[in-house]
Motif scaffolding. Structure first.
Motif, PDB file in Angstrom:
ATOM      1  N   ARG A 153       0.027  64.673  14.074  1.00  0.00           N
ATOM      2  CA  ARG A 153      -0.600  65.708  13.249  1.00  0.00           C
ATOM      3  C   ARG A 153      -0.892  65.228  11.837  1.00  0.00           C
ATOM      4  N   LYS A 154       0.002  64.422  11.258  1.00  0.00           N
ATOM      5  CA  LYS A 154      -0.171  63.974   9.880  1.00  0.00           C
ATOM      6  C   LYS A 154       0.039  62.464   9.805  1.00  0.00           C
ATOM      7  N   LEU A 155      -0.930  61.797   9.195  1.00  0.00           N
ATOM      8  CA  LEU A 155      -0.889  60.337   9.050  1.00  0.00           C
ATOM      9  C   LEU A 155      -0.811  59.980   7.570  1.00  0.00           C
ATOM     10  N   GLY A 156       0.213  59.209   7.196  1.00  0.00           N
ATOM     11  CA  GLY A 156       0.382  58.771   5.820  1.00  0.00           C
ATOM     12  C   GLY A 156       0.678  57.291   5.764  1.00  0.00           C
ATOM     13  N   PHE A 157       0.672  56.743   4.548  1.00  0.00           N
ATOM     14  CA  PHE A 157       1.026  55.340   4.359  1.00  0.00           C
ATOM     15  C   PHE A 157       1.891  55.201   3.119  1.00  0.00           C
ATOM     16  N   LEU A 158       2.637  54.091   3.076  1.00  0.00           N
ATOM     17  CA  LEU A 158       3.576  53.823   1.985  1.00  0.00           C
ATOM     18  C   LEU A 158       3.273  52.456   1.387  1.00  0.00           C
ATOM     19  N   THR A 159       3.258  52.366   0.060  1.00  0.00           N
ATOM     20  CA  THR A 159       3.060  51.093  -0.614  1.00  0.00           C
ATOM     21  C   THR A 159       4.081  50.923  -1.734  1.00  0.00           C
ATOM     22  N   ILE A 160       4.411  49.664  -2.046  1.00  0.00           N
ATOM     23  CA  ILE A 160       5.380  49.382  -3.108  1.00  0.00           C
ATOM     24  C   ILE A 160       4.706  49.206  -4.455  1.00  0.00           C
ATOM     25  N   GLY A 161       3.400  48.905  -4.461  1.00  0.00           N
ATOM     26  CA  GLY A 161       2.682  48.753  -5.730  1.00  0.00           C
ATOM     27  C   GLY A 161       3.080  47.532  -6.519  1.00  0.00           C
ATOM     28  N   SER A 184      -1.403  61.780   3.600  1.00  0.00           N
ATOM     29  CA  SER A 184      -0.459  61.531   2.511  1.00  0.00           C
ATOM     30  C   SER A 184      -0.433  60.063   2.137  1.00  0.00           C
ATOM     31  N   ALA A 185      -0.093  59.820   0.869  1.00  0.00           N
ATOM     32  CA  ALA A 185       0.138  58.471   0.347  1.00  0.00           C
ATOM     33  C   ALA A 185       1.480  58.489  -0.370  1.00  0.00           C
ATOM     34  N   TRP A 186       2.308  57.492  -0.113  1.00  0.00           N
ATOM     35  CA  TRP A 186       3.656  57.446  -0.657  1.00  0.00           C
ATOM     36  C   TRP A 186       3.852  56.147  -1.422  1.00  0.00           C
ATOM     37  N   VAL A 187       4.629  56.199  -2.502  1.00  0.00           N
ATOM     38  CA  VAL A 187       4.961  54.996  -3.256  1.00  0.00           C
ATOM     39  C   VAL A 187       6.471  54.816  -3.276  1.00  0.00           C
ATOM     40  N   ARG A 188       6.875  53.563  -3.274  1.00  0.00           N
ATOM     41  CA  ARG A 188       8.293  53.231  -3.278  1.00  0.00           C
ATOM     42  C   ARG A 188       8.732  52.934  -4.708  1.00  0.00           C
ATOM     43  N   HIS A 189      10.016  52.986  -4.943  1.00  0.00           N
ATOM     44  CA  HIS A 189      10.623  52.888  -6.268  1.00  0.00           C
ATOM     45  C   HIS A 189      11.279  51.531  -6.445  1.00  0.00           C
ATOM     46  N   ARG A 190      10.969  50.829  -7.535  1.00  0.00           N
ATOM     47  CA  ARG A 190      11.613  49.554  -7.848  1.00  0.00           C
ATOM     48  C   ARG A 190      11.982  49.507  -9.325  1.00  0.00           C
ATOM     49  N   TYR A 243       9.099  43.741  -9.910  1.00  0.00           N
ATOM     50  CA  TYR A 243       7.664  43.767 -10.164  1.00  0.00           C
ATOM     51  C   TYR A 243       6.962  44.687  -9.170  1.00  0.00           C
ATOM     52  N   GLY A 244       7.491  45.891  -9.065  1.00  0.00           N
ATOM     53  CA  GLY A 244       6.911  46.963  -8.265  1.00  0.00           C
ATOM     54  C   GLY A 244       7.031  48.239  -9.070  1.00  0.00           C
ATOM     55  N   ILE A 245       6.471  49.322  -8.585  1.00  0.00           N
ATOM     56  CA  ILE A 245       6.400  50.575  -9.349  1.00  0.00           C
ATOM     57  C   ILE A 245       7.800  51.044  -9.743  1.00  0.00           C
ATOM     58  N   SER A 246       8.048  51.131 -11.048  1.00  0.00           N
ATOM     59  CA  SER A 246       9.338  51.606 -11.542  1.00  0.00           C
ATOM     60  C   SER A 246       9.296  53.089 -11.870  1.00  0.00           C
ATOM     61  N   SER A 247       8.100  53.638 -12.035  1.00  0.00           N
ATOM     62  CA  SER A 247       7.943  55.052 -12.393  1.00  0.00           C
ATOM     63  C   SER A 247       6.937  55.706 -11.453  1.00  0.00           C
ATOM     64  N   PRO A 248       7.340  55.969 -10.217  1.00  0.00           N
ATOM     65  CA  PRO A 248       6.395  56.535  -9.256  1.00  0.00           C
ATOM     66  C   PRO A 248       5.864  57.894  -9.661  1.00  0.00           C
ATOM     67  N   VAL A 249       6.666  58.674 -10.364  1.00  0.00           N
ATOM     68  CA  VAL A 249       6.189  60.003 -10.767  1.00  0.00           C
ATOM     69  C   VAL A 249       5.018  59.861 -11.737  1.00  0.00           C
ATOM     70  N   ILE A 277      12.933  58.024  -4.354  1.00  0.00           N
ATOM     71  CA  ILE A 277      13.516  57.879  -5.681  1.00  0.00           C
ATOM     72  C   ILE A 277      15.038  57.796  -5.534  1.00  0.00           C
ATOM     73  N   PRO A 278      15.664  56.673  -5.918  1.00  0.00           N
ATOM     74  CA  PRO A 278      17.128  56.592  -5.872  1.00  0.00           C
ATOM     75  C   PRO A 278      17.723  57.364  -7.052  1.00  0.00           C
ATOM     76  N   LEU A 279      18.414  58.434  -6.747  1.00  0.00           N
ATOM     77  CA  LEU A 279      18.853  59.349  -7.804  1.00  0.00           C
ATOM     78  C   LEU A 279      19.937  58.776  -8.707  1.00  0.00           C
ATOM     79  N   GLY A 280      20.521  57.669  -8.306  1.00  0.00           N
ATOM     80  CA  GLY A 280      21.512  57.048  -9.177  1.00  0.00           C
ATOM     81  C   GLY A 280      20.932  56.594 -10.509  1.00  0.00           C
TER      82      GLY A 280
END
Length: 339
Positions: A9-17, A45-51, A55-61, A81-84
């Motif tokens: 029903r829903k297709l999305g992808f994830l990238t680290i940026g 949907s498009a999703w970004v990962r947190h680093r 050298y990847g996206i540190s501020s996905p928001v 988002i790692p809440l720690g």
């Protein structure tokens, strides 16, 4: 009707940026361009990962705030988002702000646990409270309360010329229903269900009841739904690395196969003291991938996915993979692109 009998029903992808340390703007712009392409191709949907400190996206928001102004339909998520690293009150304000700017398209995914390489970063992150910080599920509960509009303070009213709210502002009414938890263990899957969240199944899981990755993932999904107020209707998004090669060049196919082969040994048995299992990458034409996914015990339980893009590939590779996902793999799984 069970999830196993439904089409995708829903297709999305994830990238680290990923980005070059000496030219970070180019990498961030490439990520935004990829999200724009996803919308044009009809992805849901498009999703970004947190680093952090990498050298990847540190501020996905912040990146998704920019993406919200370049798109109009595609949903935008964080996985995760790692809440720690976060203050739940401040994060709730940022999430609500971006959700308002996006028109209600934000899908925040979160996880718990100490920050990666905590002993090395604790002095910079929590210089005065490192030993007192709670990195467990209580941190998620606080965030959920703030997002849902529970009071953050006992004061509401006017002080001098300024008006104050007792809850996070702006309040985004539908955001709470779009909060996701990235679970890699049975305990976390159960907690997410008990607290009414959506579930992001992880491509890295803890081998607790089995050493078969699909069976482990299936146990997480069923445990989550067994404890969720909505039961079988509770949302679960499946995440694997899949690389369709329908329109790939011979050079790209060779690179993709070498990438998967290099990562395959870690999928054969639990890794390390925590007994973590890694999902095998799936490379091939869309018909082959669809057949393998239909045989995957956990995949048969869901009707939405967020396929992870290989992080080290070039932008042109990502364009080819996304295009094949939307035009070949998605339709082979019964998916239809969004209008």
């Amino acid at each position: 009707m069970s999830a196993a009998s439904r089409a995708l029903r829903k297709l999305g992808f994830l990238t680290i940026g990923l980005f070059d340390e000496h030219d970070p703007r180019a990498g961030h712009e490439a990520t935004l361009a990829l999200i724009e392409l996803g919308e044009r191709l009809g992805f849901d949907s498009a999703w970004v990962r947190h680093r952090h400190l990498q050298y990847g996206i540190s501020s996905p928001v912040a990146v998704l705030a920019a993406a919200s102004q370049r798109t109009s339909r595609i949903h935008l998520g964080t996985a995760v988002i790692p809440l720690g690293w976060e203050n739940p009150l401040r994060l709730a304000e940022d999430l609500a702000t971006v959700d308002i700017l996006s028109g209600g398209r934000l899908n925040p995914g979160v996880s718990v646990g100490p920050p990666m390489r905590y002993e090395e970063v604790r002095g910079a992150l929590y210089p005065d409270t490192a030993d007192a910080e709670d990195f467990g599920h209580e941190r998620v509960r606080r965030l959920l309360d703030f997002v849902r509009g529970e009071p953050a303070t006992g004061f509401r009213g006017t002080a001098g010329f300024e008006a104050f709210s007792d809850r996070v502002q702006p309040h985004a009414p539908g955001l709470a229903s779009r909060m996701w938890y990235g679970a890699g263990s049975l305990r976390s899957a159960r907690w997410a269900g008990e607290h009414g969240m959506n579930l992001l199944t992880s491509s890295v899981v803890k081998a607790e009841e089995s050493e078969d990755f699909a069976e482990i993932q299936l146990s997480h999904i069923r445990t989550f739904r067994a404890h969720h107020p909505e039961g079988e209707r509770a949302r679960v998004s499946h995440g694997l690395v899949v690389i369709p090669t329908d329109s790939a060049t011979p050079e790209q196919r060779a690179k993709y196969e070498a990438y998967a082969q290099e990562r395959t040994p870690r999928t054969a048995a639990p890794q390390g003291p925590a007994r973590m299992m890694f999902a095998p990458d799936i490379v091939g034409d869309s018909a082959e991938i669809a057949e393998r996914l239909r045989a995957h015990a956990a995949f048969r339980e869901v009707d939405e996915v967020a396929f992870a893009l290989p992080f080290t590939f070039a932008p042109e590779d990502h364009v080819q993979i996304l295009t094949d996902m939307a035009t070949h793999l998605g339709p082979a799984l019964g998916w239809r692109p969004a209008a």
